[in-house]
Write an enzyme that holds these catalytic residues in place. Sequence first.
Site, PDB file in Angstrom:
ATOM      1  N   SER A  39       1.392  -0.889  -2.146  1.00  0.00           N
ATOM      2  CA  SER A  39       2.283  -0.731  -1.189  1.00  0.00           C
ATOM      3  C   SER A  39       3.406  -2.070  -0.336  1.00  0.00           C
ATOM      4  O   SER A  39       2.214  -2.818  -1.256  1.00  0.00           O
ATOM      5  CB  SER A  39       1.410   0.064  -0.474  1.00  0.00           C
ATOM      6  OG  SER A  39       2.364  -0.118   1.275  1.00  0.00           O
ATOM      7  N   TYR A  66      -7.301   1.988   3.348  1.00  0.00           N
ATOM      8  CA  TYR A  66      -5.796   1.796   2.472  1.00  0.00           C
ATOM      9  C   TYR A  66      -5.063   1.006   2.124  1.00  0.00           C
ATOM     10  O   TYR A  66      -4.484  -0.148   0.475  1.00  0.00           O
ATOM     11  CB  TYR A  66      -4.268   2.205   3.447  1.00  0.00           C
ATOM     12  CG  TYR A  66      -3.258   2.944   2.586  1.00  0.00           C
ATOM     13  CD1 TYR A  66      -3.045   3.906   2.216  1.00  0.00           C
ATOM     14  CD2 TYR A  66      -1.807   1.725   2.675  1.00  0.00           C
ATOM     15  CE1 TYR A  66      -1.714   4.450   1.471  1.00  0.00           C
ATOM     16  CE2 TYR A  66      -0.724   2.152   2.168  1.00  0.00           C
ATOM     17  CZ  TYR A  66      -0.373   3.603   1.288  1.00  0.00           C
ATOM     18  OH  TYR A  66       0.092   3.484   0.782  1.00  0.00           O
TER      19      TYR A  66
END
Length: 288
Positions: A144, A158
Amino acid sequence: MMSDLNGKVAFVTGAASGIGLGMTRAFVNAGMRVMMADIEQQALAAAARGLRDAGAAVETVVCDVSDRAAVFAAAAATLEAFGKVHVVCNNAGVTSGGLVEECTEGDWHWVIGVNFLGVLHGCQAFLPHIRRQQEGGHIVNTSSMAGLLGGMPAWGPYNSTKFAVVGLTEVLRQEGRAGGFGASVLCPGGVNTSIFEAPRNRPERFGPQDSIVADSVSSEDLKKGLDPDIVGRLVLEAIQANRLYIFTDPRFRSMVERRHEKVLADFEWAAQSAALVDSGAPGSSRPS
Ligand SMILES: NC(=O)c1ccc[n+]([C@@H]2O[C@H](COP(=O)([O-])OP(=O)(O)OC[C@H]3O[C@@H](n4cnc5c(N)ncnc54)[C@H](O)[C@@H]3O)[C@@H](O)[C@H]2O)c1
């Protein structure tokens, strides 16, 4: 380099939805055969049906990527179905919100289990086959922009796992030089997917989801994100060009530059710190 992908075999996790489905579509459009893996059986079957109806050579395997044995079984199923494997996309990912100290052990283990160990399991299950075949291969691990830009409050699990995926892929990239395979890390910005409904797929063994995904990015922001089919096309192009980092939103470039400037500024500070200068440590120098 995998420039000709026609007839080659791909394995994609998280293939029932979002970016994984976008990659699957791009691969079949390029003449590839695809083993679609996902934890969500019904969504997976529906996605595969749609593709098969359009003539695609896809098979499915239900698989929780945080379960090492399940990923190895999925690799065996891929080899059984197609005889070979060339492109492996370790893409399944989830998110859970909450401050670092608020996230439960289950929250951390779930996100680490899917986002990092899931990626690792895919590499370990498939790389021996890719090496043995000697036909080349390519690993695409989904991270990401949160794998290169830290500091997202309430996104601790995350953010941490996405950094780990970047680190792992940079290692694979080097190991692949001698091993005859390429490796890329997909670092998307906002993509219009169902990632905010991730708790739908939380296995029971990680306990209930208490915290909600919060702050920094909202599901409204994501709806304005890129179409996952565009990301799929981009990934295909990047595999063929053997790029290390796959970015979907060039506007993040300036934020990465700012992060690196902060890293460099703290090197300068350390080089002039009393502790290093007074002890004559290599690389240190008294401020002029
Ligand atoms: N959407 C974005 O804006 C964005 C941005 C950056 C990175 N990503 C990353 O992209 C990847 C794909 O997510 P998405 O946005 O397409 O979301 P999505 O929720 O639409 O798709 C994720 C898929 O993974 C599957 N999955 C969840 N847990 C699993 C497990 N344990 N085992 C196997 N499959 C599992 C889900 O069933 C789903 O089909 C994730 O790694 C995510 O972190 C997404």
